[in-house]
Scaffold this active site. Structure first.
Site, PDB file in Angstrom:
ATOM      1  CB  CYS A 184      -0.911  -0.002   1.220  1.00 55.20           C
ATOM      2  SG  CYS A 184      -1.724   1.591   1.485  1.00 55.20           S
ATOM      3  CB  SER A 202      -0.916   8.090   4.575  1.00 56.13           C
ATOM      4  OG  SER A 202      -1.580   8.795   3.565  1.00 56.13           O
TER       5      SER A 202
HETATM    6  N1  LIG Z   1      -6.669   8.367   2.507  1.00 53.39           N
HETATM    7  C1  LIG Z   1      -6.124   7.138   3.009  1.00 53.39           C
HETATM    8  C2  LIG Z   1      -6.179   6.097   1.913  1.00 53.39           C
HETATM    9  C3  LIG Z   1      -5.741   4.722   2.412  1.00 53.39           C
HETATM   10  C4  LIG Z   1      -6.165   3.609   1.445  1.00 53.39           C
HETATM   11  O1  LIG Z   1      -6.937   3.848   0.494  1.00 53.39           O
HETATM   12  N2  LIG Z   1      -5.690   2.379   1.718  1.00 53.39           N
HETATM   13  C5  LIG Z   1      -6.106   1.243   0.949  1.00 53.39           C
HETATM   14  C6  LIG Z   1      -4.932   0.323   0.645  1.00 53.39           C
HETATM   15  S1  LIG Z   1      -3.754   1.064  -0.439  1.00 53.39           S
HETATM   16  C7  LIG Z   1      -7.082   0.409   1.801  1.00 53.39           C
HETATM   17  O2  LIG Z   1      -6.910   0.308   2.984  1.00 53.39           O
HETATM   18  N3  LIG Z   1      -8.066  -0.225   1.161  1.00 53.39           N
HETATM   19  C8  LIG Z   1      -8.948  -1.132   1.824  1.00 53.39           C
HETATM   20  C9  LIG Z   1     -10.364  -0.690   1.839  1.00 53.39           C
HETATM   21  O3  LIG Z   1     -10.666   0.411   1.328  1.00 53.39           O
HETATM   22  O4  LIG Z   1     -11.193  -1.443   2.343  1.00 53.39           O
HETATM   23  C10 LIG Z   1      -4.700   7.380   3.504  1.00 53.39           C
HETATM   24  O5  LIG Z   1      -4.065   8.335   3.028  1.00 53.39           O
HETATM   25  O6  LIG Z   1      -4.243   6.648   4.388  1.00 53.39           O
END
Ligand SMILES: N[C@@H](CCC(=O)N[C@@H](CS)C(=O)NCC(=O)O)C(=O)O
Length: 239
Positions: free
Chosen positions: A28, A82
């Site tokens: 990720c 993040s």
């Molecule tokens: N805005 C978030 C985005 C985090 C994100 O989209 N993570 C993805 C993995 S790359 C995730 O956890 N996806 C699983 C889901 O949405 O259920 C950040 O900056 O941390």
């Protein structure tokens, strides 16, 4: 460090004394932003990988949204997202610094504008953008011009000065993987390199940084994860 991705039915690994905990998925790029900040600041931490296709029940108590990254600080405080985590780390663990007070307003503005590039990038990664790859790349390059001009104005190798900082760290994981689009689309990905000499220099400088090398994820690997994820059969432990 737990290397396999924990899924439903797993036990939550006990906290390790004296270590901040990062919950992530190994590939990720948002979680990679946090790993970069933790490594840059040399904050002792351990990592627990989460299987995002079959999430552990207990993870919902850490982040009810079910997303990674999530950080649990030594005092048990939980921070998700993040950008929020990197800001939190900067406040709680100020040395070495990731930003300068005088430029923080501009840093935040740049990061907000960077969001436009991220939106196009992820729509392409997940094949939601139905335009030809070249059109999407051209759009991203239009937004990237501001970053080229910023480096020119700053006259420093990094967006934070002579050393990488917040903007560099938050931008990097996606730039590192940009070429994955050529593999996902199975066609060459061209852009007008001559328009971005300072960005290209920035890329080489970032690649030279030890903390960047320690957290590298290749564009080839990321393309494999994206393709498997798009096909609905990703196995994070077998990439
Ligand atoms: N805005 C978030 C985005 C985090 C994100 O989209 N993570 C993805 C993995 S790359 C995730 O956890 N996806 C699983 C889901 O949405 O259920 C950040 O900056 O941390």
């Amino acid at each position: 460090m737990m290397s396999s991705h924990l899924g439903a039915g797993s036990e939550q690994p006990p906290r390790v004394e004296g270590k901040v905990r990062l919950y992530r998925m190994k590939y990720c790029p948002f979680a990679q932003r946090v790993s970069l900040a933790l490594t840059f600041k040399k904050i002792p931490h351990d990592i627990v990988n989460i299987n995002l296709r079959d999430k552990p029940e207990w993870y919902m108590q850490i982040n009810p949204e079910g997303k990674v990254p999530a950080l649990v600080d030594l005092n048990g405080e939980i921070v998700v997202d993040s950008t929020a985590i990197v800001n939190y780390l900067e406040e709680k663990y100020p040395e070495p610094a990731l930003c300068k007070k005088e430029t923080i307003k501009r840093d935040l503005e740049l990061l907000e504008h960077y969001g436009k590039i991220l939106k196009v990038f992820f729509d392409c990664v997940h094949r939601k953008d139905t335009r030809p790859l070249k059109t999407a790349v051209d759009e991203m390059c239009t937004y990237l011009v501001e970053f080229e001009e910023e480096l020119k104005k700053l006259n420093t190798p990094f967006f934070t000065g002579d050393n990488p900082g917040m903007v560099d760290i938050l931008m990097w994981p996606f730039v590192e993987k940009a070429k994955c689009l050529a593999l996902i689309y199975k066609e060459p990905m061209d852009f007008e390199k001559e328009k971005f000499p300072l960005i290209l220099k920035w890329v080489s400088k970032m690649k030279e940084q030890e903390f960047v090398q320690q957290n590298a994820i290749s564009y080839e690997t990321f393309a494999k994860v994206a393709e498997a994820s798009n096909a609905g059969n990703v196995n994070y432990d077998a990439i």
